[in-house]
Write an enzyme that holds these catalytic residues in place. Structure first.
Site, PDB file in Angstrom:
ATOM      1  N   GLY A  48      35.135  25.855  38.886  1.00 37.45           N
ATOM      2  CA  GLY A  48      36.560  25.770  38.551  1.00 37.45           C
ATOM      3  C   GLY A  48      37.167  27.144  38.339  1.00 37.45           C
ATOM      4  O   GLY A  48      38.260  27.452  38.837  1.00 37.45           O
ATOM      5  N   GLU A  49      36.446  27.987  37.594  1.00 34.73           N
ATOM      6  CA  GLU A  49      36.936  29.339  37.300  1.00 34.73           C
ATOM      7  C   GLU A  49      37.105  30.153  38.578  1.00 34.73           C
ATOM      8  O   GLU A  49      38.115  30.842  38.771  1.00 34.73           O
ATOM      9  CB  GLU A  49      35.907  30.041  36.394  1.00 34.73           C
ATOM     10  CG  GLU A  49      36.267  31.445  35.990  1.00 34.73           C
ATOM     11  CD  GLU A  49      37.254  31.486  34.839  1.00 34.73           C
ATOM     12  OE1 GLU A  49      37.329  30.502  34.072  1.00 34.73           O
ATOM     13  OE2 GLU A  49      37.961  32.502  34.713  1.00 34.73           O
ATOM     14  N   THR A  50      36.118  30.062  39.438  1.00 37.74           N
ATOM     15  CA  THR A  50      36.098  30.936  40.609  1.00 37.74           C
ATOM     16  C   THR A  50      37.090  30.462  41.661  1.00 37.74           C
ATOM     17  O   THR A  50      37.827  31.264  42.255  1.00 37.74           O
ATOM     18  CB  THR A  50      34.662  30.999  41.174  1.00 37.74           C
ATOM     19  OG1 THR A  50      33.766  31.339  40.104  1.00 37.74           O
ATOM     20  CG2 THR A  50      34.550  32.043  42.264  1.00 37.74           C
TER      21      THR A  50
END
Lengths: 144, 144, 144, 144
Positions: free
Chosen positions: A72-74
């Site tokens: 999700g972050e990336t």
């Protein structure tokens, strides 16, 4: 991701194969360490996948929740960078873990919730086959 | 983490060196993939560190936010397992990203916020030197 | 909300006007204190509105962020209750605040993200006119 | 809260009784609607309470989770305003609901997690008697 070859913000027209390859080639470091491959990228949607390997699991044999948060972050960070054409900083990563995965492919889709001048909010849904297994809500600050 | 050698819930008395070594030896998969080492473990506090390497970074040269979420997820899950003596499932991982890190060591401390029969909430603070760089609030379900 | 008149879980067929009136009549206490009115209720979607009044504002003249979190909490709880036919407990309320509101109507739509046996995750989007102003992700535990 | 009588950022020295009274007098609107009274205010800690009344409850007779989120939002916003001396905007309110309350007083304590130039993160713990019942993590943007 600095996207040296992609100087302009990406619009609704998706990247072509060569541009996607360039994007993935720049997405080194942790993205590569977790095996993430971006397969679609426009201002309206990004997609990627990670094939589950033993190093994604925790000792009980299911995918470590950190893997979903990292996807999700990336993917969300890539989304904010390519659509704003600016540098961004993640502010908060809220990942809901919905179902366990032991093998196969995790496919993620990022869609914009809020695209402001100073902040973005992206929502990343992750599936294993047809099953929704995790959702990240990622808030980022856009640097001017 | 199944902790086959640690059959009872851990209490306020911290694990000794041999027990810590056993705990780390079981903490394979993603914990090992991100380089996490647990250095202290009691029912009141767990500690670990990750030494920053190139594969933790994103292309702009700072630690990928997913690394913090993964440290929080993994240390908080270990905390819930060892203090409950049961299997647990992560439910939500909320990680606030406060400051950028480019190198050195990330040190994390997990403390319990709420230890109930069916759910736990752990808070994991992460520092680089003296600087607080990220905080995870991890909610877990305790399986009976 | 105990829904004494609605003994069965609500399905995809929406409540009729009399049932909606009964639902709102039971939704006393804080729901009423913030002026919330439910206008649509099925297992696939719930809708409500709140008309902004001076007591919803903070001193700077914009709607207090707690109002959005309260709408999300209350509509999402109603959603979990009517679709499960059981008692539920809120576990975590994550509300992203996207845009300021000074007057008019806040309209909210709740849709299910994950409907499991033991937990639900509902997503509640709130708009002022066409503008998305807040989003709540509400996780609840279903009591057996 | 505009704090017309408090032009300078509040430091570690707490407000005196007259200043607290002025702060509460300005904290109208939703803060007043939920019955919130601030009892301590310095740059290191703020405290408030809400006495539970029937209009805080949901139909099952326990305090609506939105009340905790609203207390966290309002006390955390006051904290960011008085310590920065600037206008602030709430960005995200993450409230974990830990235990049910049916009556009595909810006492809240706000402490700073991160006080940066452009953003603040405050943590608000809420208790009913000795019992921790909810925790809000509130992220705010500081307007220049």
């Amino acid at each position: 991701m600095t996207l040296r070859d992609l100087n302009q913000p990406v619009g609704p027209e998706p990247l072509n194969d060569a541009e996607l390859a360039a994007l993935n080639a720049e997405n080194t470091g942790f993205a590569q360490h977790i095996g993430m491959v971006i397969t679609y990228c426009s201002s309206e949607r990004l997609e990627c996948y990670v094939d589950v390997e033993p190093h994604h699991l925790q000792a009980a044999g299911i995918v470590n929740g950190g893997v979903y948060a990292s996807i999700g972050e990336t993917l969300g960070s890539a989304a904010a960078i390519v659509t704003s054409g600016k540098l961004v900083v993640g502010m908060s990563n809220n990942t809901d873990l919905l179902s366990s995965v032991t093998q196969g492919r995790i496919e993620a889709v990022a869609t914009p919730v809020h695209v402001g001048r100073s902040t973005h909010l992206w929502r990343i849904e992750m599936r294993n086959g047809d099953k929704l297994v995790a959702v990240t809500n990622l808030k980022l600050m856009i640097l001017s």
